[in-house]
Design an enzyme around this catalytic site. Structure first.
Site, mmCIF file in Angstrom:
data_model
loop_
_atom_site.group_PDB
_atom_site.id
_atom_site.type_symbol
_atom_site.label_atom_id
_atom_site.label_comp_id
_atom_site.label_asym_id
_atom_site.label_seq_id
_atom_site.Cartn_x
_atom_site.Cartn_y
_atom_site.Cartn_z
ATOM 1 N N LYS A 22 0.828 -1.216 0.000
ATOM 2 C CA LYS A 22 0.000 0.000 0.000
ATOM 3 C C LYS A 22 0.863 1.267 0.000
ATOM 4 O O LYS A 22 0.640 2.178 -0.800
ATOM 5 C CB LYS A 22 -0.910 0.011 1.235
ATOM 6 C CG LYS A 22 -1.615 1.342 1.436
ATOM 7 C CD LYS A 22 -2.269 1.469 2.793
ATOM 8 C CE LYS A 22 -1.359 1.700 3.948
ATOM 9 N NZ LYS A 22 -1.445 2.950 4.678
ATOM 10 N N PRO A 123 3.500 15.903 12.205
ATOM 11 C CA PRO A 123 3.788 17.168 11.516
ATOM 12 C C PRO A 123 4.344 16.937 10.116
ATOM 13 O O PRO A 123 4.786 15.830 9.794
ATOM 14 C CB PRO A 123 4.850 17.815 12.405
ATOM 15 C CG PRO A 123 5.467 16.703 13.173
ATOM 16 C CD PRO A 123 4.418 15.629 13.313
ATOM 17 N N ILE A 124 4.331 17.988 9.277
ATOM 18 C CA ILE A 124 4.894 17.855 7.918
ATOM 19 C C ILE A 124 5.987 18.906 7.677
ATOM 20 O O ILE A 124 6.276 19.272 6.544
ATOM 21 C CB ILE A 124 3.794 17.952 6.823
ATOM 22 C CG1 ILE A 124 2.977 19.230 6.992
ATOM 23 C CG2 ILE A 124 2.892 16.736 6.838
ATOM 24 C CD1 ILE A 124 2.200 19.590 5.747
ATOM 25 N N ASP A 125 6.587 19.363 8.786
ATOM 26 C CA ASP A 125 7.613 20.414 8.665
ATOM 27 C C ASP A 125 8.787 19.984 7.767
ATOM 28 O O ASP A 125 9.375 20.811 7.070
ATOM 29 C CB ASP A 125 8.119 20.818 10.056
ATOM 30 C CG ASP A 125 8.624 19.617 10.845
ATOM 31 O OD1 ASP A 125 7.861 18.644 10.991
ATOM 32 O OD2 ASP A 125 9.788 19.635 11.295
ATOM 33 N N GLN A 126 9.146 18.704 7.780
ATOM 34 C CA GLN A 126 10.302 18.268 6.979
ATOM 35 C C GLN A 126 9.986 18.277 5.478
ATOM 36 O O GLN A 126 10.857 18.523 4.657
ATOM 37 C CB GLN A 126 10.777 16.875 7.414
ATOM 38 C CG GLN A 126 11.209 16.806 8.869
ATOM 39 C CD GLN A 126 12.304 17.806 9.202
ATOM 40 O OE1 GLN A 126 13.369 17.827 8.587
ATOM 41 N NE2 GLN A 126 12.040 18.664 10.184
ATOM 42 N N ASP A 304 4.599 0.007 12.087
ATOM 43 C CA ASP A 304 3.342 -0.527 11.553
ATOM 44 C C ASP A 304 3.103 -1.977 11.972
ATOM 45 O O ASP A 304 2.056 -2.547 11.664
ATOM 46 C CB ASP A 304 3.309 -0.426 10.019
ATOM 47 C CG ASP A 304 3.221 1.019 9.551
ATOM 48 O OD1 ASP A 304 2.945 1.896 10.382
ATOM 49 O OD2 ASP A 304 3.434 1.261 8.345
ATOM 50 N N ILE A 326 8.400 5.880 17.180
ATOM 51 C CA ILE A 326 8.100 6.687 15.980
ATOM 52 C C ILE A 326 6.875 7.593 16.198
ATOM 53 O O ILE A 326 6.931 8.792 15.933
ATOM 54 C CB ILE A 326 7.846 5.784 14.747
ATOM 55 C CG1 ILE A 326 8.956 4.748 14.569
ATOM 56 C CG2 ILE A 326 7.668 6.640 13.475
ATOM 57 C CD1 ILE A 326 10.314 5.275 14.165
#
Ligand code: EPZ
Length: 429
Positions: A22, A123-126, A304, A326
């Protein structure tokens, strides 16, 4: 609301065929519209997340043809818009891959904030840091909007090892001018699969699978035919189902190397694991012993797989410790597992497990995709009948999960209401 009704207590035995990954498929689908030529993708899993992404791509004009359940032909030359909005797309996380893909191709994209499993703050800062390093202007209003006059290669050191940021930056950089270097890059198999896919379209990406990826931008990408790698997490889930139910399962169509951390833990707790070229057999015939697990970026033990190993260790002899490093909110399912008789104490990012000899059936609820699958494993190992609510989470990432389990001898059915649960109970008693 769809539920699973499950009668547990039988060992799962037999063979199961693993589908396409996926998380690789989501990146590859987004990248497929970076060319105006036609792309053919095989071994595409037919799960909710990939279908939502395909719907989003179609909504901006991409031509999508399903040749069969697992083969899709995509042409991005008909795209007429770079804005992705609407509630349906908020359900998935991978919507953000459309940013990297279309920023690379059209130098502009606008996407709603990503959703996905509620397992932490995510977050998506990277990602944004990466786009900015390539010369894009990124605005965060109601939507994430990225644009550039032209993209120029940059040197990016990721502050955290992020699969999503590595993939997003790799896509945008594939069509930037000059060289981009991503340091402290994620090494997951799906990062490598995306790099191989882009390279098959004419990109120049080296080092995927190590922590330094070098991308030399090209002017445009061309057509390709590509087959998605097998799903490491789907395979691992069935391996753990064998362990927890005292079964004997051969997972077929896998890359055993991708499963090494899972195989190692299974052997440590007393399972036999036999590897061949593209299959792994797990036999659980002895009492399970306790161990310690810490989730880490690949090649470490995958986050996961954390709920599935916890569910299994809670049936082992002695005390085990599972540390989630994580995501900060990935033990929500423990309350549900406690209803089934598990003895687990969560302290921050650590679960302290005291093994019990069995679970008992209960009415439980899937809090997210992987935890949902783990609770199904618990129900299959339990004495008596369980009902698992909110199975739509599980369908985000597992194709025909209940049907595959039935082929292994599981008594599991999808039901819609209390009346159907009663009928199931009559049938199996
Ligand atoms: C991907 O999520 C997967 N999703 C997840 O799969 C998986 O759990 C995760 O990688 C880790 O392997 C997809 O591929 C669609 P990350 P992603 O960026 O990319 C932090 C599943 O069940 N971080 O590698 O969102 C973040 O908070 C799922 O299939 C930042 O701080 O994960 C986390 O602590 C759920 N800033 C860590 O990095 C950023 O900009 C790793 O996240 C990005 C991430």
């Amino acid at each position: 609301m769809e539920q699973y009704a499950i009668k547990g207590g039988n060992p799962l035995v037999g063979e199961v065929e693993i589908g396409g990954a996926k998380n690789a498929a989501l990146a590859i689908l987004a990248a497929s519209i970076m060319t105006d030529e036609t792309v053919l993708i095989e071994n595409m899993p037919d799960v909710r997340d990939t279908n939502v992404l395909l719907q989003a791509m179609e909504s901006v004009g991409a031509t999508i043809e399903r040749l069969d359940r697992h083969t899709v032909r995509i042409n991005g030359s008909t795209i007429h818009d770079v804005v992705f909005e609407g509630n349906y797309i908020k359900k998935i996380r991978a919507s953000y891959y459309l940013l990297g893909a279309l920023l690379g191709k059209y130098k502009r994209a606008e996407v709603v904030f990503p959703g996905g499993c509620n397992i932490g703050s995510r977050p998506i800062d990277q990602h944004i840091k990466g786009f900015r390093a390539l010369g894009a202007k990124v605005d965060l209003g109601g939507m994430i909007s990225a644009q550039a006059d032209h993209l120029k290669g940059g040197h990016i050191y990721l502050d955290v090892v992020s699969v999503g940021a590595t993939i997003n930056i790799m896509m945008a950089a594939a069509l930037a001018e000059g060289q981009t270097i991503i340091e402290n890059a994620a090494k997951e198999p799906h990062v490598v699969d995306l790099a191989n896919f882009l390279n098959s379209m004419g990109a120049n990406i080296k080092g995927a699978g190590t922590d330094v990826i070098r991308i030399r931008g090209v002017e445009k990408l061309h057509k390709t035919e590509y087959s998605v790698i097998p799903d490491q997490i789907e395979a691992g889930t069935f391996m753990l189902a064998a362990a927890a139910t005292k079964g004997d399962i051969t997972v077929k169509n896998v890359i055993p190397k991708h499963l090494e951390s899972i195989t190692a833990k299974l052997m440590e707790i007393g399972c036999e694991v036999e590897e061949s070229d593209d299959a792994v057999r797990v036999v659980s015939s002895k009492p399970l012993s306790h161990t310690q697990v810490k989730t880490l970026p690949y090649p470490g033990f995958p986050t996961d797989m954390q709920p599935q190993i916890t569910v299994t260790l809670a049936l082992s002899n002695g005390s085990s410790i599972v540390t989630e490093s994580i995501f900060e909110n990935r033990f929500k399912y423990v309350d549900e597992l406690t209803k089934m008789g598990a003895s687990i104490k969560v302290e921050g990012s650590t679960a302290i497990i005291n093994g019990v000899s069995k679970y008992v059936g209960a009415h439980i609820s899937a809090p997210d995709l992987r935890a949902g699958a783990a609770l199904v494993i618990a129900a299959l190992a339990a004495d008596g009948i369980s009902v698992v609510d909110d199975v739509f989470y599980i369908e985000r990432g597992y194709e025909d999960f209940d049907a595959k389990l039935r082929m292994l001898g599981a008594q599991i059915e999808k039901v819609a209401d209390e009346k159907e649960v009663k009928k199931f109970k009559l049938r199996v008693s």
